[in-house]
Structures are given as structure tokens and as C-alpha cells.
Design a protein around this motif. Structure first.
Motif, mmCIF file in Angstrom:
data_model
loop_
_atom_site.group_PDB
_atom_site.id
_atom_site.type_symbol
_atom_site.label_atom_id
_atom_site.label_comp_id
_atom_site.label_asym_id
_atom_site.label_seq_id
_atom_site.Cartn_x
_atom_site.Cartn_y
_atom_site.Cartn_z
ATOM 1 N N ILE A 68 0.848 -1.200 0.000
ATOM 2 C CA ILE A 68 0.000 0.000 0.000
ATOM 3 C C ILE A 68 0.885 1.252 0.000
ATOM 4 C CG2 ILE A 68 -1.775 1.293 1.233
ATOM 5 C CD1 ILE A 68 -2.778 -1.354 2.389
ATOM 6 N N GLY A 69 1.934 1.231 0.838
ATOM 7 C CA GLY A 69 2.831 2.379 0.915
ATOM 8 C C GLY A 69 3.431 2.714 -0.437
ATOM 9 N N MET A 70 3.904 1.698 -1.151
ATOM 10 C CA MET A 70 4.529 1.928 -2.466
ATOM 11 C C MET A 70 3.512 2.510 -3.450
ATOM 12 S SD MET A 70 7.293 -0.820 -3.634
ATOM 13 C CE MET A 70 6.935 -2.215 -2.630
ATOM 14 N N LEU A 71 2.318 1.932 -3.449
ATOM 15 C CA LEU A 71 1.296 2.408 -4.392
ATOM 16 C C LEU A 71 0.914 3.853 -4.084
ATOM 17 C CD1 LEU A 71 -0.913 -0.807 -4.572
ATOM 18 C CD2 LEU A 71 0.609 0.083 -6.349
ATOM 19 N N VAL A 72 0.742 4.164 -2.783
ATOM 20 C CA VAL A 72 0.386 5.533 -2.413
ATOM 21 C C VAL A 72 1.537 6.480 -2.749
ATOM 22 C CG1 VAL A 72 -0.171 7.040 -0.462
ATOM 23 C CG2 VAL A 72 -1.274 4.819 -0.659
ATOM 24 N N GLY A 73 2.781 5.997 -2.566
ATOM 25 C CA GLY A 73 3.946 6.814 -2.919
ATOM 26 C C GLY A 73 3.997 7.127 -4.406
ATOM 27 N N LEU A 74 3.466 6.215 -5.217
ATOM 28 C CA LEU A 74 3.421 6.435 -6.670
ATOM 29 C C LEU A 74 2.339 7.438 -7.058
ATOM 30 C CD1 LEU A 74 3.759 2.821 -8.116
ATOM 31 C CD2 LEU A 74 5.133 4.772 -8.839
ATOM 32 N N GLU A 75 1.214 7.381 -6.337
ATOM 33 C CA GLU A 75 0.031 8.174 -6.693
ATOM 34 C C GLU A 75 0.326 9.653 -6.878
ATOM 35 O OE1 GLU A 75 -2.613 7.753 -3.404
ATOM 36 O OE2 GLU A 75 -3.727 6.100 -4.290
ATOM 37 N N VAL A 76 0.869 10.268 -5.835
ATOM 38 C CA VAL A 76 0.948 11.724 -5.830
ATOM 39 C C VAL A 76 1.914 12.274 -6.886
ATOM 40 C CG1 VAL A 76 1.503 13.748 -4.423
ATOM 41 C CG2 VAL A 76 0.037 11.941 -3.515
ATOM 42 N N PRO A 77 3.119 11.695 -6.999
ATOM 43 C CA PRO A 77 3.991 12.200 -8.077
ATOM 44 C C PRO A 77 3.322 12.082 -9.455
ATOM 45 C CG PRO A 77 5.214 10.797 -6.597
ATOM 46 C CD PRO A 77 3.792 10.699 -6.177
ATOM 47 N N LEU A 78 2.625 10.976 -9.682
ATOM 48 C CA LEU A 78 1.959 10.800 -10.991
ATOM 49 C C LEU A 78 0.897 11.874 -11.187
ATOM 50 C CD1 LEU A 78 1.394 6.977 -11.544
ATOM 51 C CD2 LEU A 78 3.158 8.480 -12.478
ATOM 52 N N LEU A 79 0.131 12.096 -10.132
ATOM 53 C CA LEU A 79 -0.945 13.085 -10.219
ATOM 54 C C LEU A 79 -0.363 14.475 -10.481
ATOM 55 C CD1 LEU A 79 -4.012 13.080 -9.978
ATOM 56 C CD2 LEU A 79 -3.744 13.668 -7.575
ATOM 57 N N MET A 80 0.729 14.794 -9.806
ATOM 58 C CA MET A 80 1.351 16.101 -9.997
ATOM 59 C C MET A 80 1.809 16.279 -11.432
ATOM 60 S SD MET A 80 3.537 16.548 -6.539
ATOM 61 C CE MET A 80 3.435 18.192 -5.901
ATOM 62 N N ARG A 81 2.371 15.198 -11.964
ATOM 63 C CA ARG A 81 2.845 15.300 -13.349
ATOM 64 C C ARG A 81 1.663 15.457 -14.306
ATOM 65 N NH1 ARG A 81 6.789 10.335 -13.155
ATOM 66 N NH2 ARG A 81 6.606 10.345 -15.425
ATOM 67 N N LEU A 82 0.560 14.807 -14.014
ATOM 68 C CA LEU A 82 -0.634 14.951 -14.843
ATOM 69 C C LEU A 82 -1.161 16.378 -14.787
ATOM 70 C CD1 LEU A 82 -2.522 11.661 -13.988
ATOM 71 C CD2 LEU A 82 -1.853 12.392 -16.287
ATOM 72 N N LEU A 83 -1.132 16.967 -13.602
ATOM 73 C CA LEU A 83 -1.694 18.302 -13.416
ATOM 74 C C LEU A 83 -0.776 19.379 -13.975
ATOM 75 C CD1 LEU A 83 -3.141 18.011 -9.810
ATOM 76 C CD2 LEU A 83 -4.293 17.720 -11.998
ATOM 77 N N ARG A 84 0.511 19.072 -14.035
ATOM 78 C CA ARG A 84 1.500 20.041 -14.483
ATOM 79 C C ARG A 84 1.166 20.577 -15.871
ATOM 80 N NH1 ARG A 84 7.802 18.451 -14.452
ATOM 81 N NH2 ARG A 84 8.641 20.561 -14.576
ATOM 82 N N GLU A 85 0.500 19.741 -16.644
ATOM 83 C CA GLU A 85 0.161 20.161 -17.996
ATOM 84 C C GLU A 85 -1.005 21.148 -17.992
ATOM 85 O OE1 GLU A 85 -0.453 16.272 -19.512
ATOM 86 O OE2 GLU A 85 1.627 15.767 -18.960
ATOM 87 N N ARG A 86 -1.736 21.224 -16.886
ATOM 88 C CA ARG A 86 -2.911 22.112 -16.859
ATOM 89 C C ARG A 86 -2.702 23.365 -16.020
ATOM 90 N NH1 ARG A 86 -8.003 17.966 -16.459
ATOM 91 N NH2 ARG A 86 -6.994 16.257 -17.585
ATOM 92 N N PHE A 87 -1.807 23.294 -15.008
ATOM 93 C CA PHE A 87 -1.609 24.443 -14.106
ATOM 94 C C PHE A 87 -0.141 24.818 -14.077
ATOM 95 C CE2 PHE A 87 -5.085 21.822 -12.557
ATOM 96 C CZ PHE A 87 -6.108 22.753 -12.425
ATOM 97 N N THR A 88 0.142 25.987 -13.449
ATOM 98 C CA THR A 88 1.557 26.357 -13.299
ATOM 99 C C THR A 88 2.146 25.480 -12.185
ATOM 100 O OG1 THR A 88 1.107 27.982 -11.617
ATOM 101 C CG2 THR A 88 1.078 28.770 -13.908
ATOM 102 N N PHE A 89 3.449 25.336 -12.228
ATOM 103 C CA PHE A 89 4.124 24.448 -11.283
ATOM 104 C C PHE A 89 3.862 24.857 -9.832
ATOM 105 C CE2 PHE A 89 7.999 23.302 -8.848
ATOM 106 C CZ PHE A 89 7.738 21.954 -8.818
#
Lengths: 498, 510
Positions: free
Chosen positions: A106-127
Motif C-alpha cells: 500500500i505504501g509503495m502504491l500511495v507513494g506512486l500516486e501523488v507524483p503521478l498526479l502532480m505530473r498529470l496536473l502540471r500540464e494544466r496548471f503552473t508548477f
């Protein structure tokens, strides 16, 4: 759109924290020592998050699809985590392995979630907005979860359903993400079907949560648990399988209704049938009333006093329909007096005398029970014995606990008794032994009461003969200031369990 | 970026979960208790030479015993045993018993000091006579209920309780080898016959082992095992209130070597040696007077009689047994001379009343429960000797000999301590082994002993003042554990009875 995205962050943060808290709380419940359990669970969880975050760099393409899949995985593993852990505790020897493996996944999966989400959002918002908002909602979600967990989730849902409930939230987030990221997701159809399947199973689990919990407890015993209660003195559990009713005290089998008659006939009749004039009988322990049932076969017995520590036990065996039937409603016999007291203190405080005493205590597995097998206890008991009276002591197994058995015999002899040890075979226990003790030497009975199912006069002789592998060994007596019996017993049972 | 993010998130997750764990620890309920008067007030009036009141009673009698501790009570017991009842025992405190006094509450009786007697061996004749008198020894068999029940002792070490000290002393191969060598060394010393109990039976005039401290002896013998060093230090703190760096090696080794019990013990009672005190007082009856502080002892008429003056009475006796501490004798007895060079150990004893047994891990509760590397000596469970199944409320007696400072500094610190400081000290020490202790503790009652006992420092064995006092020709005879230098039951009894024998012979009643 932005609000929906950040709500997603808030929810997944809450889910991640709930799984961690569920694992920590469950480990504390089952293993005790909450500080150690929480510390190690948090440590493994955070380290795994770090590994997850680090691994996120290797995910480069199809980020949105990956994100949805990870969400689904979290939903499955996190949602079922507490159920899996309960089952692991009940059915396997390696609860800790399961605990840390689940926490790490669970820890590894949750650790993956947020960086991925940030990278997805980076294309829509400023850093700077991505960082600020993601972290804000991440913390907010954690706060909500940490407040909900002790106040609502644990008291209202329990640990199994709390985890399943948040698994459902994760699955809903996954499904919802297929719409949020529909621009970048090519064909979300397969993903949506997967989300649907996960959701259905989790909801099913959530609805049947109570039954899952019961199944986990059942796993501790081979059969169906029909009664379980923790009294101030012990945990009483009754199981039934077909016509076999079994009583466990602190997970130790006390009797099986299929063969208990062997044990109780052998416990009572060799001694009591040899005392045709016996009028007053004392039973120490034996709160199941089964030894009492055998004692009451003798019309000459005018009074039977039963002293058992646990009032819950004697009450259960007086009122429960099947159990009272098993002891033939012996507690309702007018000749019977039940005393709920500690046997040692009770004997010390009273001076009644008895013709026959049945001593049927649990095995001497600790110092508290071991006191009831000492020279001091037997000397006290001797003062309660009428002239020509006799006692019989349940004395563990002369085969599996040979030194323990002969230690009880030696202790009785040191207390000034002449002893006559004997044994029999009880299928659910194995080879079992008793010691008869009196001031005068024992003379075998010439008649037995009618209606017995096991014991016959012809059977008596061989019972007093010990085969070579059960014969007496040199042992010390058990005394209050040197309880060797507990050490013998501990050692012998260690060897069996190995 | 992801790293910075996970660091901050990690901190938050850790903090929130820690707060949750914190929530499970309920706050401390109000702990009640206070200091129990230690008799220091009467002692300090004596020290400050406060003026005496008028004499309201004058009496002439054959024998006065000064001091109602175990020595004085033993002297009186000896008199009673020989049919001599024409004496008076004067005790300055509210009750007799000295270091063997006891308390009692709804839960149990409990000791305020001495709480056991090692099972007397065949040589400890006097102790055996007493225990035959008290019905503890019958036809050579010790009463099983009075012998300490299993498990006798356990040690909190590496985060959990272990039965006995052996697991720690045999931890590594090196520890095991040293422990074995230590025991071999003790066996050698045992066979020398130099170490007896009571000491007076075989006391050597001097011993090379009395010239150095226990710590120096351990150094000299090459004992380096941390576990063994701790154990040796614990033993002398526990018996003599003195650290291994201060205690005479002879005294320290005496602890390990002198006793040859013929039974696994020790003898103990819920209220400790207060049980013996109570039985002795039953025999002594009205011949004990409490609240009677002896302020002056003089020997007029060429020393043929002794005049003992208390706050408000004057007794003229043919003989006097001084069974009070020797440092007091120097202030009170006319012509005693300078105070002998003797230091005393300050102690703190706390009785904790518990609603129920607190959480713990490891082996089952024992009678004596010691925490390794603690400043204290652990606790004794007053309800351990109960015959019934353990459980329910209990009383723990916590012992602490203040050896970290000099006796003088420690006494000052002890006096300056508030009850809250003292109980906080006790609770935080025990909390290491019982995290939920504060939730179950109801009372912490504390007694401070400024001068609990004489410290057996190097040279104590051959101190000339000891042999001079022991050789007194009367009419004052000295009988107190201070004369032996080892503050234990057998020594107090031996000294008290020796003085009684001589005093009775002197007045023609022996």
C-alpha cells in the motif's frame, strides 16, 4: 474541473492514511504493545512511500491510465487489508509477514500516486500552483482521515468495514478519474469495467463485513463457535461440529462431548465407588458440572459442594440448554451447593470435612494455577478430609507430560498421602492420568454404579498398571517456594509443540 | 520535487499517527499520598540540644532498653524468654519496629523497610530459636506458606521481564564465563570460614578484603562483565545502602558468601519484618513505651547505676541496653566520647497502592521485581504471598538507597524534596517497566530515612571503636546492628541478644 482534481487529491490522501491506521490498530489489537506496532507500521509505510515516489520516475507513458490502475490496486489491497490480516492471524503462523507485506505494498502504491498526479496536473496548471494545491489537499485529506478514524470509523464500522469503505472510495476515485482524464485516456472502457468489478466486490465485502469477521474468529477453532465470552478469569469458548460439543478455556480444550464420559467416569468412580459410606463430596474446579453428574449417581451422597472460581462457568452450565443436558442438570439437584471462590482461599477459610474430594483444576501451566498443586495445598486439603476419606487429582498426561504427572504423585506423597496413580485413554486428549490419595492405602471397589458407558470392574485393574513409557521418573515435589511442576510442564509441552 | 513533497507528507503522517497513539494513553488521574513522618523531628530536637521539660515520673528498675528496633526488641524477647519482665523498653517513635516497621491499608499490610529474612542456616542458631518460637520452624521444617512463593524474583532487562537474574548474567559467552568464575571465587571464599552470619560467630580481627572497596576487588580480580558489575553493585545497594565503589569488599562478599540456607526462601510476609515486630510486641506487652525519646544517659555513683532521662521521665536502672544507633549514643550518653567515624545511608521507601496490576511484558509477576540500570532497587509486591489467584488491588514497596551523592548531600536533597518530586521520581522509574502505571496508581506514600543504616566502608571490620563498645563491662551494654556494621536482621538480633545476656548476668537474672 480544478476543484474535482483537488478533491481527488484530498480523498486519496485520506484513504492512504486510513489503511496505515487500520494496519497499526489491528496489529495493536492482535499483538498488543501499541507503541511498537504503530511505530513499525508507520516506518514501513513511509519507507515504502519513498520507494514508490522514487519508482515513479520510471513511469513515463500513459500516465493517466497508470494512475487509474494504481488507484484500483490501492482500492483492492487497501480495501481488503484488514480482512486479509485477520485471516492471516487466524489461519497462518506468519501474521507479521503479511502485515508488513501489505503495509509495504500500500505504501509503495500511495507513494506512486501523488507524483503521478502532480505530473498529470502540471500540464494544466503552473508548477507553483500544482505544488501548493496538491500539498494543501493532501494534508487536508490526512487530517480528515485522522479525525474520522478514531471518532467514527473504528467505533461505527470496525476495522474490517473501515478498510473496505475506503477501498470503495479509492475505486470510485478511479472510476471518476476515467472521466477527469478522458482527454488523455484513449479507450477507458476496459478501465471502467475493471473499476466496476472492483467496486462490486468491495461493496459486497462491506455489506457482509460482520460475517467475514465471524469467519476469521472461527478460523481459530476447527468448528463453529456457538458461545464465546471473556470473564474476569478466562476466555470461555464453546464449539460444535455435528454432535461434538467442545469447551475451550483460554484456547485449551477442556472436554469433547463425544468422549468426556471416559474422562469423568474415570475421574470419579475408582475413588468414590470404593467408599460406600461416603456422604459428603467436594469438587474443586469442574465448573462444567460433568464430574458432579458422576458424583450424583450415588444415592448415598447427601451433599455435594462444588467450588469453582468462575461464576460465569457454573451459570453457563446451569442455564444453557445443551450444556445443562450434558451434565444432566446436576447443578439443579437439591444436594448440590455451588461456591464461586478461589479454592485455596476457600479451604483456608472453612473447616468442613468431606469423605471424597475431586480436584479437577486446569493443567499447571503457570504459577497461579501451580499453587493448587503444591504440598501446602494438599496438606490443607488433608485437614478437610474425613477419616478414611480420599481425594482424586487430575494430573495431566503421564505420556506427554511424564515428569509433571509423577511430580503431582510425589507432591501428594510428600504431603503425607498414600497414592494410587492410574491412567486411561481419552481420544480427544490422548493418554491421561489421575492420582488417588488417602491416608490409608487404596482398596479397589467391588461394585460400580449402573449406567456407565466406559468403566467396568474388569477395566479397573489395567488402569493402575503403567506401561514402560509411562512409568515413574525421579522428580522433585512441587512446593509454594519452589514450583518445579510449572517448569516440568512448560518443558514437556515445549517438546510436544516442537 | 517528489522528494520534497514526500518528506513533508511523511512528517505529517508520522505526527498525526503519533498523536493517535498518544490519544490511547489516558491522562494521569489524581495520585494521592504524602510523606509519612520519619521521626526526624525528635531526632533533631536531640541534635539541637533543645531544653528538657520537667520530670513528671521517677522510677527505679533493674533494666532499661533504649531503642525499639529489631535489636531492642530482640533484647526484650530474650528477657521474656528467660522469664524476666522487670524492664522497660523506650522507643522514641510513635511505634516500635525501627527499620522493620510496617503499614496497613484496605488492600494489604506492607513494609516500610526490612521485608524478609534469608532462611537461617543450621549455624544461625538464634534466628532458628526465634522462628521456632513464632511457629515458622517446626521439627526442622520451615512453614511453606511463609517461604517466599515462586516466582521469587525477576529482572526488567532489554524491555521485558525475565525470571531471575541468570538470563542477564549469562547473556554472552564472556558474561557467562565471568559469572562462573565469580561463583567459583565465592565458593573458595565460602570455604575459608571467614564469612559467618552473624558476623560475631567467626569475625576475623581483620581481613585483607576489608582494606579495599568491592569495586576495587572486582577490578583486581578482572571482572569486567557489565552485567556482573551491575549485579554486585545492586547487591550492596540493596543490603547496605552503599554503592560498590564505597562498600568494603568484605561486606559485599559477605552478602554472597555468608548464608547457607537449607531451604529455598527467603522468609517473608505481606508486611515484611513488621510481622516479626508484631509478634515480639505481643510478648513484650506493656513493657514497651513509645514516644519516649531518651535525651540523656548518665552513670552517677561511680557507674553503679544508669540514669536514663526522657523528655518527662527519669529512670534509674542497674543496667541499660543501648539498642539505638551509635551516632545517637555519642550525643546522649554522658562520657561516651567522640562520635565514632561512621557514615549512614539515606533511603527513600515508597508504598504504592494500585487499583490493579499495570501492563507489562515478559515473565509473570514475582515477589521482588528489579529494573536493571535503575537508580532505585525495584519493588516488592505485598500481596505475593496470598494463596488465592493473583489479581485485584495490590501494594508495591519501592526501595531507593541514595548512593549517587555523598550521604550528606543526599540527606540534604532528601529533605529538600517535595512529595510531588519524590513520587514523580518513583513513578517515572517504574513506568519504564509498566507504561500504564499512572492509570492504576491510587496512592504513593513515602517515608524518608535520613540515617537508615551504617555504611560498611573499608576498614569497618577492624574499627577499634566497634570492639571497644562490644567489650563494654557495663552497666551500659551496646546491642545494635551498628556494632556489626551490617544492617541486616540476623546482626541486629545477635547484637541485641548478646547485650541482653550480659545485662541479665550483671543484674543476676541471667
Amino acid at each position: 474541473m480544478a476543484a474535482a482534481l483537488f478533491a481527488t487529491v484530498c480523498l486519496i490522501a485520506a484513504c492512504g492514511l486510513v489503511y496505515e491506521l487500520v494496519a497499526g490498530a489491528l496489529a495493536s489489537y492482535l499483538l498488543g504493545d501499541s507503541v511498537t506496532q504503530f511505530s513499525t507500521v508507520i516506518g514501513v509505510y513511509l519507507a515504502s512511500m519513498g520507494i514508490g515516489s522514487w519508482l515513479s520516475r520510471y513511469l513515463t507513458r500513459g500516465l493517466a491510465a497508470r494512475f487509474v490502475s494504481i488507484e484500483l490496486l490501492v482500492a483492492v489491497v487497501g480495501g481488503w487489508s484488514s480482512t486479509l490480516l485477520f485471516l492471516a492471524f487466524a489461519y497462518t503462523e506468519s501474521f507479521r509477514v503479511a502485515l508488513y507485506a501489505i503495509v509495504a505494498i500500500i505504501g509503495m502504491l500511495v507513494g506512486l500516486e501523488v507524483p503521478l498526479l502532480m505530473r498529470l496536473l502540471r500540464e494544466r496548471f503552473t508548477f507553483k500552483d500544482v505544488v501548493a494545491n496538491v500539498l494543501t489537499f493532501d494534508y487536508l485529506g490526512a487530517l480528515i482521515a485522522s479525525i474520522l478514524f478514531p471518532l467514527v470509523l473504528v467505533p461505527k464500522l470496525g476495522l474490517v468495514r473501515a478498510a473496505l469503505g475506503f477501498g470503495i472510495v479509492n475505486a470510485v476515485v478511479a472510476l471518476w478519474s476515467t472521466w477527469l482524464f478522458r482527454g488523455v485516456l484513449g479507450a477507458p472502457r476496459a478501465l471502467r469495467i475493471a473499476c466496476g468489478v472492483v467496486l462490486v466486490t468491495l461493496v459486497g465485502g462491506f455489506v457482509a463485513g460482520d460475517k467475514l469477521m465471524a469467519a476469521a474468529e472461527r478460523g481459530l477453532y476447527a468448528d463453529d463457535v456457538i458461545f464465546a465470552r471473556t470473564t474476569p478469569y478466562q476466555r470461555i469458548v464453546l464449539t460444535v461440529w455435528k454432535d461434538d460439543l467442545r469447551l475451550y478455556l483460554n484456547n485449551h480444550l477442556q472436554f469433547s462431548s463425544r468422549d468426556e464420559y471416559r474422562y469423568h467416569e474415570a475421574l470419579v468412580h475408582p475413588g468414590l465407588a470404593a467408599l460406600p459410606a461416603a456422604r459428603r463430596v467436594l469438587i474443586l474446579g469442574g465448573g462444567d458440572g460433568l464430574a458432579l453428574r458422576e458424583v450424583l449417581r450415588y444415592p448415598g451422597v447427601a451433599s455435594a459442594t462444588l467450588v469453582d472460581l468462575d461464576g460465569e462457568m457454573t451459570k453457563l452450565f446451569t442455564t444453557h440448554h445443551d450444556l445443562a443436558a450434558l451434565n444432566r442438570r446436576s447443578f439443579s439437584d437439591p444436594r448440590v451447593t455451588v461456591v464461586n471462590a478461589d479454592a485455596f482461599s476457600w479451604l483456608d477459610a472453612h473447616d468442613d470435612t468431606f469423605d471424597f474430594v475431586v480436584v479437577d483444576f486446569p493443567d499447571p501451566s503457570n504459577y497461579a494455577v501451580g499453587k493448587l498443586y503444591t504440598t501446602a495445598f494438599y496438606r490443607l486439603l488433608k485437614r478437610h478430609l474425613a477419616r478414611g476419606g480420599r481425594i482424586v487429582v487430575q494430573s495431566t498426561s503421564p505420556l506427554f507430560a511424564r515428569a509433571s504427572f509423577w511430580c503431582i504423585d510425589r507432591t501428594l506423597r510428600d504431603a503425607g498421602f498414600a497414592t494410587s496413580p492410574y491412567h486411561l485413554y481419552v481420544p480427544s486428549f490422548g493418554e491421561w492420568g489421575f492420582v488417588l490419595a488417602g491416608v490409608d492405602p487404596y482398596v479397589a471397589p467391588t461394585t460400580l454404579p449402573g449406567g456407565l458407558r466406559f468403566l467396568s470392574l474388569a477395566q479397573l485393574g489395567p488402569m493402575f498398571d503403567f506401561p514402560l513409557d509411562m512409568r515413574a521418573v525421579a522428580v522433585e515435589p512441587n512446593r509454594l517456594n519452589d514450583q518445579v511442576l510449572v517448569r516440568y510442564y512448560e518443558k514437556e509441552f515445549e517438546q510436544i509443540n516442537r | 520535487m517528489s522528494d520534497a513533497q514526500s518528506v513533508s507528507r511523511r512528517a505529517f503522517v508520522a505526527a498525526s499517527a503519533a498523536a493517535l497513539v498518544g490519544l490511547t494513553h489516558k491522562g494521569e488521574r489524581g495520585v494521592r499520598g504524602g510523606f509519612v513522618e520519619d521521626g526526624g523531628a525528635a531526632g533533631h530536637r536531640l541534635r539541637d540540644n533543645a531544653s528538657l521539660g520537667p520530670v513528671r515520673e521517677r522510677r527505679r528498675l533493674p533494666l532499661v532498653i533504649v531503642g525499639g528496633g529489631m535489636a531492642g526488641l530482640s533484647a526484650a524477647w530474650w528477657c521474656e524468654k528467660h522469664g524476666f519482665r522487670d524492664y522497660l523498653l523506650l522507643e522514641s517513635g510513635d511505634e516500635a519496629g525501627g527499620n522493620a516497621r510496617a503499614g496497613r491499608n484496605d488492600v494489604s499490610g506492607y513494609p516500610w523497610g526490612a521485608h524478609y529474612v534469608p532462611v537461617p542456616g543450621k549455624q544461625a542458631m538464634l534466628a532458628r530459636v526465634l522462628f521456632e518460637d513464632l511457629g515458622v520452624l517446626r521439627n526442622g521444617v520451615w512453614d511453606e506458606r511463609t517461604l517466599c512463593h515462586s516466582p521469587q524474583e525477576r529482572l526488567f532487562w532489554r524491555g521485558e521481564w525475565h525470571e531471575g537474574f541468570e538470563p542477564m548474567l549469562n547473556d554472552s559467552a564472556a558474561d557467562r564465563a565471568e559469572f562462573r568464575r565469580f561463583q567459583d571465587r565465592l565458593d573458595g571464599l565460602r570455604s575459608s570460614g571467614e564469612f559467618t552470619i552473624p558476623v560475631s560467630r567467626g569475625r576475623p580481627a581483620r581481613s585483607a578484603l576489608d582494606a579495599l572497596t568491592l569495586a576495587q576487588w572486582l577490578d583486581r580480580e578482572g571482572f569486567r562483565s557489565r552485567a556482573l558489575r551491575w549485579y554486585a553493585d545492586y547487591a550492596v545497594r540493596d543490603d547496605y545502602g552503599t554503592a560498590a565503589r564505597d562498600a568494603s569488599a568484605w561486606a559485599g562478599l559477605h552478602y554472597f558468601v555468608a548464608r547457607e540456607p537449607d531451604e529455598k526462601g527467603p522468609l517473608t510476609w505481606p508486611e515484611g519484618n513488621g510481622w516479626i515486630v508484631k509478634r515480639l510486641l505481643e510478648r513484650i506487652g506493656t513493657r514497651v513505651r513509645t514516644g519516649a525519646t531518651v535525651r540523656a544517659v548518665s552513670r552517677p555513683h561511680g557507674g553503679r547505676v544508669v540514669v536514663v532521662r526522657t523528655e518527662d521521665a527519669e529512670f534509674t536502672a542497674d543496667a541499660c541496653i543501648w539498642a539505638a544507633p551509635i551516632f545517637v549514643a555519642a550525643r546522649v550518653i554522658d562520657g561516651f566520647g567522640a562520635s565514632p567515624p561512621l557514615t549512614t545511608a539515606p533511603w527513600l521507601v515508597a508504598n504504592l497502592t494500585l487499583r490493579e496490576w499495570p501492563d507489562e511484558r515478559g515473565s509473570a509477576p514475582a515477589w521482588d521485581n528489579t529494573i536493571v540500570d535503575s537508580p532505585g532497587l525495584g519493588y516488592v509486591n505485598a500481596t505475593h504471598q496470598r494463596l488465592s489467584r493473583p489479581g485485584g488491588p495490590t501494594v508495591w514497596t519501592y526501595y531507593h538507597a541514595l548512593v549517587q551523592q555523598t550521604p550528606l548531600e543526599a540527606r540534604r536533597a532528601l529533605r529538600a524534596m517535595s512529595w510531588r518530586d519524590a513520587s514523580e521520581f518513583v513513578l517515572s522509574d517504574l513506568e519504564r517497566a509498566h507504561p500504564t502505571l499512572r492509570r492504576v496508581v491510587e496512592r504513593v506514600d513515602i517515608r524518608r530515612y535520613a540515617h537508615a543504616m551504617a555504611r560498611p566502608e573499608p576498614g569497618f571490620l577492624s574499627a577499634p571503636w566497634r570492639s571497644a563498645l562490644a567489650a563494654s563491662r557495663g552497666p551500659i551494654w551496646y546491642g545494635h546492628a551498628d556494632l556489626s556494621g551490617l544492617s541486616v536482621f540476623e546482626e541486629a538480633q545477635d547484637q541485641g541478644v548478646r547485650a541482653a545476656r550480659r545485662a541479665l548476668a550483671h543484674i543476676g537474672r541471667g
